[in-house]
Motif scaffolding. Structure first.
Motif, PDB file in Angstrom:
ATOM      1  N   VAL A  27       0.837  -1.205   0.000  1.00 13.01           N
ATOM      2  CA  VAL A  27       0.000   0.000   0.000  1.00 13.01           C
ATOM      3  C   VAL A  27       0.871   1.255   0.000  1.00 13.01           C
ATOM      4  CG1 VAL A  27      -0.221  -0.027   2.534  1.00 13.01           C
ATOM      5  CG2 VAL A  27      -1.927   1.194   1.141  1.00 13.01           C
ATOM      6  N   TYR A  28       0.405   2.251  -0.743  1.00 16.65           N
ATOM      7  CA  TYR A  28       1.024   3.577  -0.732  1.00 16.65           C
ATOM      8  C   TYR A  28      -0.100   4.606  -0.668  1.00 16.65           C
ATOM      9  CZ  TYR A  28       3.438   7.796  -2.159  1.00 16.65           C
ATOM     10  OH  TYR A  28       3.930   9.070  -2.196  1.00 16.65           O
ATOM     11  N   ILE A  53       0.948  -6.637   5.550  1.00 19.04           N
ATOM     12  CA  ILE A  53       0.661  -5.369   4.895  1.00 19.04           C
ATOM     13  C   ILE A  53       1.983  -4.609   4.835  1.00 19.04           C
ATOM     14  CG2 ILE A  53      -0.697  -3.252   4.905  1.00 19.04           C
ATOM     15  CD1 ILE A  53      -2.651  -4.742   6.839  1.00 19.04           C
ATOM     16  N   ILE A  54       2.377  -4.224   3.629  1.00 18.34           N
ATOM     17  CA  ILE A  54       3.654  -3.542   3.454  1.00 18.34           C
ATOM     18  C   ILE A  54       3.394  -2.116   2.971  1.00 18.34           C
ATOM     19  CG2 ILE A  54       3.985  -4.671   1.205  1.00 18.34           C
ATOM     20  CD1 ILE A  54       7.080  -4.462   1.898  1.00 18.34           C
ATOM     21  N   ASP A 109      -6.682  -1.273  -2.581  1.00 17.29           N
ATOM     22  CA  ASP A 109      -7.964  -0.631  -2.890  1.00 17.29           C
ATOM     23  C   ASP A 109      -9.011  -1.640  -3.352  1.00 17.29           C
ATOM     24  OD1 ASP A 109      -6.799  -1.225  -5.327  1.00 17.29           O
ATOM     25  OD2 ASP A 109      -7.239   0.703  -6.237  1.00 17.29           O
ATOM     26  N   ASP A 110      -8.793  -2.918  -3.054  1.00 18.89           N
ATOM     27  CA  ASP A 110      -9.734  -3.967  -3.430  1.00 18.89           C
ATOM     28  C   ASP A 110     -10.385  -4.572  -2.190  1.00 18.89           C
ATOM     29  OD1 ASP A 110      -9.321  -3.718  -6.136  1.00 18.89           O
ATOM     30  OD2 ASP A 110      -7.769  -5.237  -6.215  1.00 18.89           O
ATOM     31  N   VAL A 111     -11.528  -5.165  -2.396  1.00 21.10           N
ATOM     32  CA  VAL A 111     -12.257  -5.843  -1.330  1.00 21.10           C
ATOM     33  C   VAL A 111     -12.435  -7.293  -1.752  1.00 21.10           C
ATOM     34  CG1 VAL A 111     -14.438  -5.949  -0.076  1.00 21.10           C
ATOM     35  CG2 VAL A 111     -13.443  -3.727  -0.659  1.00 21.10           C
ATOM     36  N   ALA A 112     -12.008  -8.213  -0.894  1.00 23.01           N
ATOM     37  CA  ALA A 112     -12.112  -9.644  -1.196  1.00 23.01           C
ATOM     38  C   ALA A 112     -13.482 -10.166  -0.788  1.00 23.01           C
ATOM     39  CB  ALA A 112     -11.031 -10.418  -0.454  1.00 23.01           C
ATOM     40  N   PRO A 113     -14.074 -11.055  -1.604  1.00 23.89           N
ATOM     41  CA  PRO A 113     -15.299 -11.726  -1.157  1.00 23.89           C
ATOM     42  C   PRO A 113     -15.002 -12.470   0.146  1.00 23.89           C
ATOM     43  CG  PRO A 113     -14.823 -12.253  -3.444  1.00 23.89           C
ATOM     44  CD  PRO A 113     -13.640 -11.516  -2.917  1.00 23.89           C
ATOM     45  N   LEU A 114     -15.966 -12.567   1.026  1.00 21.36           N
ATOM     46  CA  LEU A 114     -15.743 -13.144   2.348  1.00 21.36           C
ATOM     47  C   LEU A 114     -15.328 -14.616   2.318  1.00 21.36           C
ATOM     48  CD1 LEU A 114     -18.612 -11.447   4.359  1.00 21.36           C
ATOM     49  CD2 LEU A 114     -16.188 -10.844   4.259  1.00 21.36           C
ATOM     50  N   ASP A 115     -15.590 -15.312   1.217  1.00 20.93           N
ATOM     51  CA  ASP A 115     -15.225 -16.728   1.117  1.00 20.93           C
ATOM     52  C   ASP A 115     -13.995 -16.962   0.232  1.00 20.93           C
ATOM     53  OD1 ASP A 115     -16.430 -16.091  -1.295  1.00 20.93           O
ATOM     54  OD2 ASP A 115     -17.622 -17.919  -1.395  1.00 20.93           O
ATOM     55  N   LYS A 116     -13.261 -15.911  -0.087  1.00 19.68           N
ATOM     56  CA  LYS A 116     -12.127 -16.070  -1.003  1.00 19.68           C
ATOM     57  C   LYS A 116     -11.092 -17.065  -0.460  1.00 19.68           C
ATOM     58  CE  LYS A 116      -8.553 -13.903  -3.675  1.00 19.68           C
ATOM     59  NZ  LYS A 116      -8.162 -12.720  -4.418  1.00 19.68           N
TER      60      LYS A 116
END
Length: 176
Positions: A27-28, A53-54, A109-116
């Motif tokens: 992340v930046y 998280i870097i 800036d992405d959101v993972a599906p809860l079952d990924k």
């Protein structure tokens, strides 16, 4: 010797019972969206993972947000670059520090599906790479997995990194 140990770990990790997931988010300046990304990982239906998280020298409050989550959840580890390396090199730095044998990258800036992650563990049997797309059904986001072996991808890159999980050692640049 280091490369031999990576390949030994890769070969020893085949099979569902040996999966140890590491989620990596470089992340930046992500203060506007990093909370939603982190929450989407921490709220996964599959809970046995490490999360690295870097931060790549953010100048906003991203570092404070990461530290806030570290205090809340022991699965999170942080790396704070002292030089701005960019997205790819930052991810490679995190891969050097990871304990898992399966990498699940997610952009800040992405959101993972809860079952990924559950889908990764369920479908990541004797393959090297698990690729899939996302689809929506009744307003809910789902991950649709497709397994590959690494040799299928030597000629071209068909994979978007946000829809992939792969064994440690498959994609790695040790020139950092």
């Amino acid at each position: 010797e280091y490369i031999k140990s990576i390949w030994k770990r890769l070969l020893d990790s085949k099979g569902k019972n040996n999966i140890k997931i590491t989620v990596i988010t470089p992340v930046y300046n992500g203060e506007k969206y990093i909370r939603e990304t982190i929450e989407s990982i921490l709220n996964q239906t599959y809970t046995e993972f490490e999360y690295i998280i870097i931060d790549d020298c953010s100048t906003d409050s991203t570092k404070d947000i990461i530290n806030e989550y570290i205090k809340k959840d022991g699965r999170i580890q942080s790396i704070f670059n002292t030089t701005n390396y960019g997205h790819v090199k930052s991810r490679n730095i995190a891969m050097k520090e990871m304990k898992g044998n399966v990498v699940v990258p997610i952009d800040a800036d992405d959101v993972a599906p809860l079952d990924k992650l559950e889908n990764v563990v369920t479908n990541f049997k004797d393959c090297d790479i698990l690729y899939g797309g996302y689809y929506y059904l009744n307003g809910k986001k789902y991950f649709s997995p497709q397994p590959f072996v690494a040799s299928q991808l030597y000629d071209k890159n068909l994979i978007n990194h946000n829809a992939v999980a792969f064994r440690r050692g498959i994609f790695y640049d040790d020139t950092i």
